[in-house]
Design an enzyme around this catalytic site. Sequence first.
Site, PDB file in Angstrom:
ATOM      1  N   HIS A   9       6.552 -10.238   0.113  1.00 48.87           N
ATOM      2  CA  HIS A   9       5.075 -10.165  -0.475  1.00 48.87           C
ATOM      3  C   HIS A   9       5.277 -10.476  -1.824  1.00 48.87           C
ATOM      4  O   HIS A   9       4.480 -11.163  -2.265  1.00 48.87           O
ATOM      5  CB  HIS A   9       4.649  -8.780  -0.198  1.00 48.87           C
ATOM      6  CG  HIS A   9       3.209  -8.515  -0.365  1.00 48.87           C
ATOM      7  ND1 HIS A   9       2.305  -8.914   0.373  1.00 48.87           N
ATOM      8  CD2 HIS A   9       2.751  -7.967  -1.446  1.00 48.87           C
ATOM      9  CE1 HIS A   9       1.184  -8.683  -0.053  1.00 48.87           C
ATOM     10  NE2 HIS A   9       1.295  -8.046  -1.283  1.00 48.87           N
ATOM     11  N   HIS A  55      -4.711  -9.106   3.500  1.00 49.03           N
ATOM     12  CA  HIS A  55      -4.600  -7.531   3.565  1.00 49.03           C
ATOM     13  C   HIS A  55      -4.425  -7.105   5.024  1.00 49.03           C
ATOM     14  O   HIS A  55      -4.893  -6.214   5.527  1.00 49.03           O
ATOM     15  CB  HIS A  55      -5.379  -6.567   2.861  1.00 49.03           C
ATOM     16  CG  HIS A  55      -4.947  -5.627   1.818  1.00 49.03           C
ATOM     17  ND1 HIS A  55      -5.293  -4.317   1.427  1.00 49.03           N
ATOM     18  CD2 HIS A  55      -3.761  -5.992   0.936  1.00 49.03           C
ATOM     19  CE1 HIS A  55      -4.641  -4.114   0.473  1.00 49.03           C
ATOM     20  NE2 HIS A  55      -3.638  -4.665   0.096  1.00 49.03           N
ATOM     21  N   HIS A  57      -1.667  -6.421   7.269  1.00 46.75           N
ATOM     22  CA  HIS A  57      -0.864  -5.116   7.744  1.00 46.75           C
ATOM     23  C   HIS A  57      -1.491  -3.853   7.390  1.00 46.75           C
ATOM     24  O   HIS A  57      -1.802  -3.105   8.246  1.00 46.75           O
ATOM     25  CB  HIS A  57       0.583  -5.318   6.710  1.00 46.75           C
ATOM     26  CG  HIS A  57       1.568  -6.134   7.574  1.00 46.75           C
ATOM     27  ND1 HIS A  57       1.216  -7.354   7.800  1.00 46.75           N
ATOM     28  CD2 HIS A  57       2.581  -5.725   8.319  1.00 46.75           C
ATOM     29  CE1 HIS A  57       2.428  -7.682   8.568  1.00 46.75           C
ATOM     30  NE2 HIS A  57       3.264  -7.005   8.450  1.00 46.75           N
ATOM     31  N   GLN A 212      -3.226   1.748   0.517  1.00 44.76           N
ATOM     32  CA  GLN A 212      -3.621   2.442  -0.348  1.00 44.76           C
ATOM     33  C   GLN A 212      -5.180   2.952  -0.040  1.00 44.76           C
ATOM     34  O   GLN A 212      -5.712   2.627   0.868  1.00 44.76           O
ATOM     35  CB  GLN A 212      -3.702   1.497  -1.607  1.00 44.76           C
ATOM     36  CG  GLN A 212      -2.369   0.919  -1.701  1.00 44.76           C
ATOM     37  CD  GLN A 212      -2.466  -0.519  -0.960  1.00 44.76           C
ATOM     38  OE1 GLN A 212      -3.279  -0.587  -0.066  1.00 44.76           O
ATOM     39  NE2 GLN A 212      -1.619  -0.959  -1.507  1.00 44.76           N
ATOM     40  N   GLU A 284       1.432   2.282  -5.137  1.00 44.95           N
ATOM     41  CA  GLU A 284       0.440   1.258  -5.179  1.00 44.95           C
ATOM     42  C   GLU A 284      -0.972   2.010  -5.064  1.00 44.95           C
ATOM     43  O   GLU A 284      -2.034   1.303  -4.548  1.00 44.95           O
ATOM     44  CB  GLU A 284       0.706   0.508  -4.170  1.00 44.95           C
ATOM     45  CG  GLU A 284       2.019  -0.429  -3.964  1.00 44.95           C
ATOM     46  CD  GLU A 284       2.125  -1.543  -2.952  1.00 44.95           C
ATOM     47  OE1 GLU A 284       1.109  -1.726  -2.096  1.00 44.95           O
ATOM     48  OE2 GLU A 284       2.955  -1.938  -2.784  1.00 44.95           O
TER      49      GLU A 284
END
Lengths: 707, 241
Positions: A9, A55, A57, A212, A284
């Site tokens: 990533h 985004h 996953h 997050q 994060e």
Amino acid sequence: MFGAMWSEHCAYKHSRPLLATLPSEGERVLVGPGENAGALDIGDGLAVVFKVESHNHPSAVEPYQGAATGVGGIIRDIFTMGARPIALLNSLRFGPLDSEDDPTGGTDDAAAARNRYLFGGVVAGIAGYGNCIGIPDVGGELAFDPGYSGNPLVNAMCVGIASHQITLARAAGVGNTLLLVGAATGRDGIQGASFASAALGEDRDRQRPAVQVGNPFLEKLLMEACLELSGSEAVVGMQDLGAAGLTCALAELASRGGVGVEVNLDRVPCRETGLTPYELLLSESQERMLIVVRAGREPEVQAVFARFDLQAVPIGTVIAEPVVRCRAGGEVACSVPARALTEDAPRYVPDAVPPADLELRRSMDLRPLAALPPDEETLLELLGAPNVRSRRPIWQRYDHMNGTRTMVPPGSGDAAVLRIKGTARALAISLDGPGRLGALDPRLAAASAVLEGALNVACSGAEPIGITNCLNFGSPETTRGYWELREAVAGMAEACTALGIPIVSGNVSLYNETPDGPILPTPVIGSVGLLEHRSALLRMGWTDGDDIWLVGEPGVDVAGLAGSELAWRRGFRGGAPRLDIPAAVRLIRLVPQLARAGLVRGAHDLSIGGLGVALARMAIASDAGATVARPAPRAAPTAALYGESVGRVLLSVSPRRAADLEAAARDAGVEASRIGSAGGPALRIDVGDVELAVGLDSLRSAYEQPF
Amino acid sequence: MTTPRVAVVVFPGTWSDRDFLDVADSLGWAARAVWHTETRLDAIDAVALPGGFAHGDHLRAGAIARFSPVMRAVSDFAAQGGPVIGSCNGFQILSEAGLLPGALLRNDHLEFRCAWQWLRVDAATGPFLGTMRDADLIRLPISHGEGRYYADEATLDDLEASGRVVLRYTDADGRAVAEANPNGSMRSIAGIVNERGNILGLMPHPERAADPETGGTDGLAFFRALDAWLARQPARAERRL
């Protein structure tokens, strides 16, 4: 820290050698790959700043927050560079929402229910974040295939306009201060980057802490404060905190600037007590930024943030020694050479081998499919298929008008068009992936996606000027996964080179695998086009009496059915698709030229569902039918009507301009034929032996169905 | 004729402020953004409370914004008869502040809705609708998740009897039918005014319908009406706060 920074990533360790082969230069390029986003010069002292990011996953585990923070992250990338975000787009992929929507029969009710939960959560998350922060969501795409069951794709693109110097994400000036701004740090999203760089396992629900939580209101404040500061001499650089949190932001600021940073972790504002240096460095938590401020000018910068009730805390300084050094409780918690975390990450070039069954699938004979009757039921079935039908139920949940720039809203054209206030210009933007072609030829699929995006933009009358890409693939640690990735990158490079446009930003999402296998290779392309003058804007539609022209490669070959919606629905999941890149490029150059010359009244490119669906969509959009005769006299009617080869458009043209259009197409080396005329209450298509006749109301009720 | 001076109030989380200011600029007006912590409005002729998510709509849309310092000045200005328009979030704030009756609840279908919407002008009076005519049909964008107008029956009857329901959601033929009601508002109410008629709250966005390039110009009527109304007022400069 290395675990996060050397993850795919952050480090692109499998993809970087491939990505280096992509064309990224051009006259308009102000900022290319490697920064928070790419930037292109669009004249009048303005720049368009844009990027797409995945985004996937997080959305597979917690769809609402996963999608919401995906939107939040890409918005931060744009305003970090000093550009005001003006548009969002999304490319979404899910497994079938109903078991009967899966012609393979591989989706049971439980899997369909899970897909529906993910779909609902993702759409709500995008709406929740974008509507609150006030950036219009103007377009994108949505597709369903069993290959995405349990591993949805959520790609978000943001486009901004900068009117002054672009702020770069690099530290400079020894002694300058690092201000940490925005939200306090908590324990959310710990090791999210590593989580995003592994296949999704059975334990996905236990991975929820890696996702997050977003706060669009806080980001709105952060955005307004950062935009107010972006022209200021007090600010040296800005970096948002995304994947790998503070670790990544510090390492990238230092590494890009060729300097080091020294940070006191005790000064990081926390939302809970007892965070360890590990957690502080890898959290994060969203809506945070690092600002490099000229020494001595901290108060004026802090004052701007204070007005928006945001804390801006000095946590460290820029140092000459090129290391990331963090202290906690008086002790050195880490001291790592910045480049070791970023540039010196390992590079892998694994073996690449196509899937074993590929040749067998590609050799499938599609003539029996082409021989099926092209009846009215087929047209209505395709028009109402989840992959084709109106996306209104989704985009009406997104504020798509905020900012009063939206000239072509979602559902009204092949690309969204936004005016640039204070100028005569407009931007045309599209976000598009290649459907099922990736399963049969990833190289051709990627090239098709690039050309399709450019054609979308051209059908608005705009010249394509640059693209951003999001490469969604399975594990690069398998020979098949790496082969698919390598082929797709080659196809993208080939098409971009042929078009002469740069790729200025992008993102890679690998490891999109579940225990059931990898996703379809899905290169998603964000295209940006420029209309120098809005008078050349084209919309999708025709008016009574217009001639209808089919322009571009005639696409009558049976190969056009390979990877098509009809083929997949009828169980023909094979064949060898074809693509004529030079012909598509000639067409992409021709359409905006015709628009500027005032020769065309409306345009629509042929994509999913082929000519039949394109005619139906034009009719619905115009609230006027058409009569079309023998669009491809030499072809099997089903191939002519439902083949999907890229590089064809429908144009509506005044009969008086027929000779001009013909001459312009001939000069450009593009095939063009008049196939019918607009008007009447029904769409009538004479395909030789049979005539299809469907009333506008039937077309509309098939097309406008809920999900 | 003098240039209208409009204060566009900006709360943390407001986003239609720029669109309001752009329209005002295009008309040559002297509009300025007023941050929510300001306590004085100075010499102005009208106040606009724009759309957005003031204070993140935390707790409830408008519930925190009513306590922002600027709201006392807005209230005082309105008490003197100054024209105040609140659209979308601005309407929610006016109702939370008690300047308009009723409440805006979550849309009945529970989803955010952004679309062009037909509206019928039911009482063409006051500073923002005075140049329109009763039964005019106009088309404006809506964009909200909490726009379902709610009040008790007595309040609704009173609003209707006193001609204070000024805008209703309708179909293209001007019929206020259930299918044309985008959020389940009681009696299809899209906009109301206070007893004195100087405060207008509406869920649609007039500022988004001010240019043919972006889909329509019916929203300009609200700005033109204000311009005409102000031109008829004596001693403008004296109405200061």
